[in-house]
Structure formats: C-alpha cells, structure tokens
Enzyme design. Structure first.
Site, PDB file in Angstrom:
ATOM      1  N   ARG A  45       0.865  -1.188   0.000  1.00 34.90           N
ATOM      2  CA  ARG A  45       0.000   0.000   0.000  1.00 34.90           C
ATOM      3  C   ARG A  45       0.894   1.228   0.000  1.00 34.90           C
ATOM      4  O   ARG A  45       2.109   1.128   0.126  1.00 34.90           O
ATOM      5  CB  ARG A  45      -1.039  -0.018   1.140  1.00 34.90           C
ATOM      6  N   GLY A  46       0.252   2.406  -0.132  1.00 37.17           N
ATOM      7  CA  GLY A  46       1.032   3.633  -0.289  1.00 37.17           C
ATOM      8  C   GLY A  46       1.113   3.942  -1.778  1.00 37.17           C
ATOM      9  O   GLY A  46       1.498   3.072  -2.574  1.00 37.17           O
ATOM     10  N   ALA A  47       0.746   5.182  -2.121  1.00 37.26           N
ATOM     11  CA  ALA A  47       0.559   5.519  -3.539  1.00 37.26           C
ATOM     12  C   ALA A  47       1.754   5.184  -4.450  1.00 37.26           C
ATOM     13  O   ALA A  47       1.584   4.471  -5.454  1.00 37.26           O
ATOM     14  CB  ALA A  47       0.170   6.991  -3.649  1.00 37.26           C
ATOM     15  N   ARG A  79      -7.480  -0.357  -6.832  1.00 35.68           N
ATOM     16  CA  ARG A  79      -7.762   0.713  -5.852  1.00 35.68           C
ATOM     17  C   ARG A  79      -7.925   2.033  -6.625  1.00 35.68           C
ATOM     18  O   ARG A  79      -7.094   2.344  -7.483  1.00 35.68           O
ATOM     19  CB  ARG A  79      -6.632   0.830  -4.804  1.00 35.68           C
ATOM     20  N   GLN A 177      -1.871   2.058   9.853  1.00 30.78           N
ATOM     21  CA  GLN A 177      -0.571   2.205   9.155  1.00 30.78           C
ATOM     22  C   GLN A 177       0.422   2.972  10.015  1.00 30.78           C
ATOM     23  O   GLN A 177       1.623   2.710   9.978  1.00 30.78           O
ATOM     24  CB  GLN A 177      -0.752   2.957   7.820  1.00 30.78           C
ATOM     25  N   ASP A 218      -2.208  10.903  -1.930  1.00 27.41           N
ATOM     26  CA  ASP A 218      -2.616   9.879  -2.904  1.00 27.41           C
ATOM     27  C   ASP A 218      -3.008  10.489  -4.246  1.00 27.41           C
ATOM     28  O   ASP A 218      -2.925   9.845  -5.284  1.00 27.41           O
ATOM     29  CB  ASP A 218      -3.763   9.043  -2.350  1.00 27.41           C
ATOM     30  N   ASN A 228      -5.584  12.277   0.847  1.00 31.74           N
ATOM     31  CA  ASN A 228      -4.651  11.416   1.578  1.00 31.74           C
ATOM     32  C   ASN A 228      -5.466  10.587   2.568  1.00 31.74           C
ATOM     33  O   ASN A 228      -6.705  10.729   2.654  1.00 31.74           O
ATOM     34  CB  ASN A 228      -3.577  12.257   2.283  1.00 31.74           C
ATOM     35  N   LYS A 229      -4.803   9.759   3.304  1.00 33.82           N
ATOM     36  CA  LYS A 229      -5.453   8.837   4.246  1.00 33.82           C
ATOM     37  C   LYS A 229      -6.500   9.532   5.113  1.00 33.82           C
ATOM     38  O   LYS A 229      -6.275  10.648   5.586  1.00 33.82           O
ATOM     39  CB  LYS A 229      -4.362   8.189   5.105  1.00 33.82           C
TER      40      LYS A 229
HETATM   41  O1  MRU Z   1      -4.519   3.055   2.115  1.00 29.77           O
HETATM   42  P1  MRU Z   1      -3.047   3.293   2.003  1.00 29.77           P
HETATM   43  O2  MRU Z   1      -2.249   2.736   3.137  1.00 29.77           O
HETATM   44  O3  MRU Z   1      -2.524   2.869   0.647  1.00 29.77           O
HETATM   45  O4  MRU Z   1      -2.913   4.869   2.078  1.00 29.77           O
HETATM   46  C1  MRU Z   1      -1.640   5.425   2.076  1.00 29.77           C
HETATM   47  C2  MRU Z   1      -1.638   6.893   2.234  1.00 29.77           C
HETATM   48  O5  MRU Z   1      -2.664   7.531   2.351  1.00 29.77           O
HETATM   49  C3  MRU Z   1      -0.296   7.575   2.136  1.00 29.77           C
HETATM   50  O6  MRU Z   1      -0.237   8.694   2.958  1.00 29.77           O
HETATM   51  C4  MRU Z   1      -0.080   8.010   0.681  1.00 29.77           C
HETATM   52  O7  MRU Z   1      -0.324   6.952  -0.189  1.00 29.77           O
HETATM   53  C5  MRU Z   1       1.285   8.528   0.463  1.00 29.77           C
HETATM   54  S1  MRU Z   1       2.503   7.258   0.575  1.00 29.77           S
HETATM   55  C6  MRU Z   1       3.997   7.919   0.165  1.00 29.77           C
END
Ligand code: MRU
Length: 326
Positions: A45-47, A79, A177, A218, A228-229
C-alpha cells in the site's frame, strides 16, 4: 530498512505489510493476479509503491502471455484513489505488448521514485523549523514507496540535520498504518517516536507541542486540494486553526491536473470489517451500520507548501503545480 518489494526477474518479492510489525515475511508474486490481489488486500500500500508494483504486475502479466489491455484493465480495478497507479499503467501502456521494454520501464519507474524521494527529503527538510516535534499521519515512508519515503523522507532528513526533537505518529484508524508501519520505520531509524491515537492530535496541537505536520498524498488536484489517508483533513483543519505549518510531500506522479478540485477525486470505500475488527477481534456489535471512506481531501487553503522532487509548490497552487508538472 526492509524494502517493500524487490524485483527478481521472474517474480516480485513483496513484504506482506499486513503482518508488520510482528512478522517480516516476503511473498513471491508470479502472476498478474498475484499482484492485483496484493494491491486490493493492501499487502502492499502507499501511492508510489502501488504504482511501482503495478508496473511489475504488467511485466508479469505479459510474461504469462496476457495482453497489455488485460493487464491494465485488471490492475486499474484494484484501488481507485492513488493516481500513481494509473500514472504507472499509462507509462506501461505507451510501450505496447513488449515484455522486455516493460521490464526496463518498471525498473525505471522504481529508480525514479527512489531518487525522487531523496530529492524531496533534501528540499522538504529545509522547510522544517529547527527544534520541533513533527506530527505525521498514516505511512508515507520507505514501505509506501520504492524506499526512503516521501513525508517520512522529509522528516528523516530534517532529523539528520538536527532539526527534529521527536516525531508524533497518529495510529491511523482503521488500518493502523501509523501504529504498525510508521513507528516501526522511525524506531528502525533511531528517531524518537511517540505513538498517539488519531483523536489525541488536537490535544497536542492545541498545547503547542507540534511545530510542523508532514503528510503524504494519494492524489493532488490542479487547485492544490490533496487526497490522503482518512483523518488527514482533520489534521489540516487543526493546523489552520493553530497556525501550524502543514506540509504535503509527494512525487510529481501524484499530481493529477485532470482534476480541477478535490471533490472530483474518487474516494475508495473499503470493507466494513476493517472498521468492525482490529486484528481479527470484533470491537462493535456485528449488525451496526459501518462506513469506511479510506481517504479524505484537505483543501489547498490549509496547506503551507507541497514538496515534490522537482521543487516546492507554494500557493497559489494552480500556477505553481502546473509549472512543476510541465
Ligand atoms: O490506504 P493506504 O495505506 O494505501 O494509504 C496510504 C496513504 O494515504 C499515504 O499517505 C499516501 O499513499 C502517500 S505514501 C507515500
């Protein structure tokens, strides 16, 4: 620091992030479906990491004899919010049905992401006031990228420069996370870290304990609104109210100039079970109604600056983001 993924030529090793920090286990992904499922289930996970892994997913799919169209269609459905996924798939699509070129491109995407993170760390750390506690949300670290991290990259570089006293990490309900991944990263880096629950952030900010907030993204719309999250928006409101600089660190691949404003960004709704259970343990009546938007949008007016590998964007973002992207 353990890498989130490692390309092995015929397979992709993937650190199963659902098991961290208790177990450090790599999965061996051999097919397009393995990769698509890993993104959906948030084993990765993470963009930026999603974008890199999707590119390798295309390579594996082509090697299996699947068409490029099939690979792109399957991965596009995993996603919806992180635009890095679609950005990477578009780069792969431009090469046609060519596994050799696809592999070269996926490696390039990974390397560019890593170098970009280092650059963001250099540039962004200059913005951090000296002697502060920094608050971050979710995980925008090495695990969310091809290594080093975006928001975490900025913080760790600022720490190396002696500017950071301590990092406060939101646990980041419901997927944790922050609690599971970001604390693990900061402790491995030897940075003093305090874990708080999401609803404690206002307390510490209002007491003047937080000198800067740094988060990842994201998707960033043309006007500078940032998805973002879930929970990031709340922090941005607190930052505005208490005059704490709120910085977003993200690569150019996270900027989506096709979206005029944040309200156009698709927000993923995830399964109710992820809210209803923590580590397999039910925490509420099974029959209660549950909502689970996985992201929210922080308005551009709450954001002090957007840190990218090509430079810092300052308000008004409509102009500065366009200049960085072109
Ligand atoms: O649902 P996730 O864990 O994929 O969400 C991640 C985030 O929101 C991060 O802050 C974002 O992707 C930036 S990661 C460098």
């Amino acid at each position: 620091m353990l890498p989130a993924f490692e390309w092995k030529g015929k397979s992709l090793l993937l650190l199963d992030q659902r098991l961290l920090p208790w177990e450090e286990k790599y999965l061996k992904l051999k097919t397009l479906e393995d990769v698509a499922e890993s993104i959906e289930k948030m084993k990765v996970r993470g963009a930026p990491a999603i974008g890199c892994v999707a590119a390798y997913g295309v390579v594996l799919g082509l090697k299996e004899g699947k068409s490029l169209k099939e690979c792109v269609e399957r991965l596009s459905k995993t996603r919806p919010t992180a635009v890095n996924l679609f950005w990477a798939l578009q780069r792969m699509e431009e090469l046609g049905n060519n596994p050799v070129k696809a592999e070269e491109e996926a490696r390039k995407i990974e390397e560019e992401d890593y170098q970009g993170n280092l650059k963001m760390g250099d540039l962004g750390s200059e913005l951090i006031p000296p002697g502060v506690n920094i608050l971050t949300h979710c995980n925008a670290g090495a695990l969310a990228t091809s290594g080093y991290g975006t928001a975490v990259g900025v913080i760790r570089k600022a720490w190396e420069k002696g500017k950071v006293k301590r990092v406060f990490v939101d646990e980041t309900r419901p997927y944790l996370q922050g609690a599971r991944l970001t604390t693990w990263e900061f402790l491995n880096l030897g940075i003093p870290t305090t874990l708080i629950t999401d609803n404690m952030a206002g307390y510490f900010i209002s007491k003047g304990k937080i000198g800067a907030i740094v988060v990842g993204a994201d998707r960033i719309a043309k006007n500078g609104d940032v998805a973002n999250k879930i929970g990031t928006f709340t922090l941005s409101v607190l930052a505005k109210e208490y005059d704490v600089p709120f910085f977003v660190a993200a690569p150019i691949s996270t900027i989506d100039l096709s979206m005029e404003a944040g309200e156009e960004i698709p927000i993923e709704e995830r399964a109710r079970e992820e809210v209803l259970y923590i580590n397999g343990k039910n925490i509420a009546p099974e029959n209660v109604d549950v909502r689970h938007p996985a992201f929210d949008v922080s308005p551009a007016s709450h954001i002090a600056a957007i840190i990218t590998e090509r430079g810092i964007a300052w308000p008004p973002y409509e102009r500065t983001l366009r200049e960085l992207v072109k």
